[in-house]
Write a protein that holds these residues in place. Sequence first.
Motif, PDB file in Angstrom:
ATOM      1  N   THR A 145       0.860  -1.317  -0.063  1.00  0.00           N
ATOM      2  CA  THR A 145       0.037  -0.003   0.092  1.00  0.00           C
ATOM      3  C   THR A 145       0.960   1.196   0.092  1.00  0.00           C
ATOM      4  O   THR A 145       0.406   2.303  -0.274  1.00  0.00           O
ATOM      5  CB  THR A 145      -1.001   0.170   1.202  1.00  0.00           C
ATOM      6  N   LYS A 146       2.072   0.980   0.239  1.00  0.00           N
ATOM      7  CA  LYS A 146       3.093   2.195   0.001  1.00  0.00           C
ATOM      8  C   LYS A 146       3.125   2.612  -1.205  1.00  0.00           C
ATOM      9  O   LYS A 146       3.686   3.687  -1.644  1.00  0.00           O
ATOM     10  CB  LYS A 146       4.266   1.915   0.563  1.00  0.00           C
ATOM     11  N   LEU A 147       2.856   1.960  -2.195  1.00  0.00           N
ATOM     12  CA  LEU A 147       2.699   2.190  -3.657  1.00  0.00           C
ATOM     13  C   LEU A 147       1.524   2.880  -4.150  1.00  0.00           C
ATOM     14  O   LEU A 147       1.180   3.012  -5.370  1.00  0.00           O
ATOM     15  CB  LEU A 147       3.142   1.130  -4.411  1.00  0.00           C
ATOM     16  N   ASP A 148       0.622   3.297  -3.249  1.00  0.00           N
ATOM     17  CA  ASP A 148      -0.637   3.908  -3.574  1.00  0.00           C
ATOM     18  C   ASP A 148      -0.604   5.329  -4.474  1.00  0.00           C
ATOM     19  O   ASP A 148      -1.092   5.226  -5.536  1.00  0.00           O
ATOM     20  CB  ASP A 148      -1.700   4.143  -2.334  1.00  0.00           C
ATOM     21  N   GLY A 149       0.300   5.928  -3.911  1.00  0.00           N
ATOM     22  CA  GLY A 149       0.545   7.183  -4.361  1.00  0.00           C
ATOM     23  C   GLY A 149       1.068   6.907  -6.202  1.00  0.00           C
ATOM     24  O   GLY A 149       0.566   7.491  -6.854  1.00  0.00           O
ATOM     25  N   PRO A 150       2.409   6.382  -6.305  1.00  0.00           N
ATOM     26  CA  PRO A 150       2.866   6.156  -7.526  1.00  0.00           C
ATOM     27  C   PRO A 150       1.722   5.424  -8.571  1.00  0.00           C
ATOM     28  O   PRO A 150       1.787   5.735  -9.659  1.00  0.00           O
ATOM     29  CB  PRO A 150       4.162   5.288  -7.149  1.00  0.00           C
ATOM     30  N   VAL A 151       1.097   4.334  -7.759  1.00  0.00           N
ATOM     31  CA  VAL A 151       0.140   3.675  -8.992  1.00  0.00           C
ATOM     32  C   VAL A 151      -0.862   4.682  -9.141  1.00  0.00           C
ATOM     33  O   VAL A 151      -1.338   4.521 -10.313  1.00  0.00           O
ATOM     34  CB  VAL A 151      -0.410   2.479  -8.169  1.00  0.00           C
ATOM     35  N   ALA A 152      -1.465   5.678  -8.334  1.00  0.00           N
ATOM     36  CA  ALA A 152      -2.541   6.374  -8.624  1.00  0.00           C
ATOM     37  C   ALA A 152      -2.083   7.471  -9.747  1.00  0.00           C
ATOM     38  O   ALA A 152      -2.964   7.940 -10.600  1.00  0.00           O
ATOM     39  CB  ALA A 152      -2.972   7.009  -7.235  1.00  0.00           C
ATOM     40  N   PHE A 153      -0.856   7.874  -9.492  1.00  0.00           N
ATOM     41  CA  PHE A 153      -0.338   8.736 -10.586  1.00  0.00           C
ATOM     42  C   PHE A 153      -0.277   8.270 -11.924  1.00  0.00           C
ATOM     43  O   PHE A 153      -0.844   8.618 -12.893  1.00  0.00           O
ATOM     44  CB  PHE A 153       1.139   9.239 -10.005  1.00  0.00           C
ATOM     45  N   LEU A 154       0.133   7.083 -11.870  1.00  0.00           N
ATOM     46  CA  LEU A 154       0.235   6.223 -13.341  1.00  0.00           C
ATOM     47  C   LEU A 154      -1.133   6.249 -13.721  1.00  0.00           C
ATOM     48  O   LEU A 154      -1.355   6.315 -15.137  1.00  0.00           O
ATOM     49  CB  LEU A 154       1.115   5.079 -13.309  1.00  0.00           C
ATOM     50  N   ILE A 155      -2.102   5.667 -12.916  1.00  0.00           N
ATOM     51  CA  ILE A 155      -3.405   5.604 -13.233  1.00  0.00           C
ATOM     52  C   ILE A 155      -3.979   6.863 -13.798  1.00  0.00           C
ATOM     53  O   ILE A 155      -4.567   6.994 -14.917  1.00  0.00           O
ATOM     54  CB  ILE A 155      -4.006   4.719 -12.398  1.00  0.00           C
ATOM     55  N   GLY A 156      -3.622   7.888 -13.341  1.00  0.00           N
ATOM     56  CA  GLY A 156      -4.244   9.250 -13.609  1.00  0.00           C
ATOM     57  C   GLY A 156      -3.664   9.403 -14.895  1.00  0.00           C
ATOM     58  O   GLY A 156      -4.419  10.366 -15.908  1.00  0.00           O
ATOM     59  N   LEU A 157      -2.290   9.426 -15.135  1.00  0.00           N
ATOM     60  CA  LEU A 157      -1.616   9.669 -16.462  1.00  0.00           C
ATOM     61  C   LEU A 157      -2.501   8.934 -17.551  1.00  0.00           C
ATOM     62  O   LEU A 157      -2.487   9.446 -18.530  1.00  0.00           O
ATOM     63  CB  LEU A 157      -0.266   9.211 -16.137  1.00  0.00           C
ATOM     64  N   PHE A 158      -2.391   7.491 -17.260  1.00  0.00           N
ATOM     65  CA  PHE A 158      -2.923   6.576 -18.639  1.00  0.00           C
ATOM     66  C   PHE A 158      -4.543   6.414 -18.184  1.00  0.00           C
ATOM     67  O   PHE A 158      -4.905   5.525 -19.282  1.00  0.00           O
ATOM     68  CB  PHE A 158      -2.140   5.533 -18.495  1.00  0.00           C
ATOM     69  N   GLY A 159      -5.061   6.814 -17.356  1.00  0.00           N
ATOM     70  CA  GLY A 159      -6.438   6.702 -17.028  1.00  0.00           C
ATOM     71  C   GLY A 159      -7.330   6.822 -18.256  1.00  0.00           C
ATOM     72  O   GLY A 159      -8.059   6.022 -18.774  1.00  0.00           O
ATOM     73  N   MET A 160      -7.251   7.910 -19.030  1.00  0.00           N
ATOM     74  CA  MET A 160      -8.318   8.377 -19.924  1.00  0.00           C
ATOM     75  C   MET A 160      -7.906   7.451 -21.144  1.00  0.00           C
ATOM     76  O   MET A 160      -8.943   6.944 -21.941  1.00  0.00           O
ATOM     77  CB  MET A 160      -8.309   9.676 -20.261  1.00  0.00           C
ATOM     78  N   SER A 161      -6.561   7.262 -21.649  1.00  0.00           N
ATOM     79  CA  SER A 161      -6.310   6.090 -22.650  1.00  0.00           C
ATOM     80  C   SER A 161      -6.931   4.607 -22.322  1.00  0.00           C
ATOM     81  O   SER A 161      -7.570   4.067 -23.241  1.00  0.00           O
ATOM     82  CB  SER A 161      -4.778   6.095 -22.849  1.00  0.00           C
ATOM     83  N   ILE A 162      -6.585   4.238 -20.884  1.00  0.00           N
ATOM     84  CA  ILE A 162      -7.260   3.053 -20.632  1.00  0.00           C
ATOM     85  C   ILE A 162      -8.897   2.913 -21.009  1.00  0.00           C
ATOM     86  O   ILE A 162      -9.396   2.037 -21.344  1.00  0.00           O
ATOM     87  CB  ILE A 162      -6.730   2.475 -19.335  1.00  0.00           C
ATOM     88  N   ALA A 163      -9.536   3.981 -20.391  1.00  0.00           N
ATOM     89  CA  ALA A 163     -10.956   4.060 -20.302  1.00  0.00           C
ATOM     90  C   ALA A 163     -11.543   4.017 -21.808  1.00  0.00           C
ATOM     91  O   ALA A 163     -12.272   3.510 -22.070  1.00  0.00           O
ATOM     92  CB  ALA A 163     -11.437   5.346 -19.440  1.00  0.00           C
ATOM     93  N   GLY A 164     -10.651   4.912 -22.606  1.00  0.00           N
ATOM     94  CA  GLY A 164     -11.188   5.074 -24.053  1.00  0.00           C
ATOM     95  C   GLY A 164     -10.963   3.688 -24.669  1.00  0.00           C
ATOM     96  O   GLY A 164     -11.847   3.241 -25.263  1.00  0.00           O
TER      97      GLY A 164
END
Length: 103
Positions: free
Chosen positions: A63-82
Amino acid sequence: MTAFLEAIGLKWLTLIAGFLGAVVSLKFIDGLSVVQRVSTVVAGSAIAGYCTVLVVDLFGLSTKLDGPVAFLIGLFGMSIAGALMKAIPEWISAARQKFLGGS
């Protein structure tokens, strides 16, 4: 405010990290209006906020990686959603054909 976020299943860390990732993603997307940019950031933040726990659990990450994982999901989230939104009709069609035997 924290109680409200917890009530809807979100944490400040993942929201802020996802927000920052979504903001950075705007650098790589051309031709968006102001409204589209705002909605992209809001959607990227929401995707990161809700999907971080899923990804961390799925891959057995700390769970210490929540921040970096959230950043990457935010970065690529719209591409993934599309990509998912384009794939869903294909999945439905394939399932319909498999189970109902036709189109």
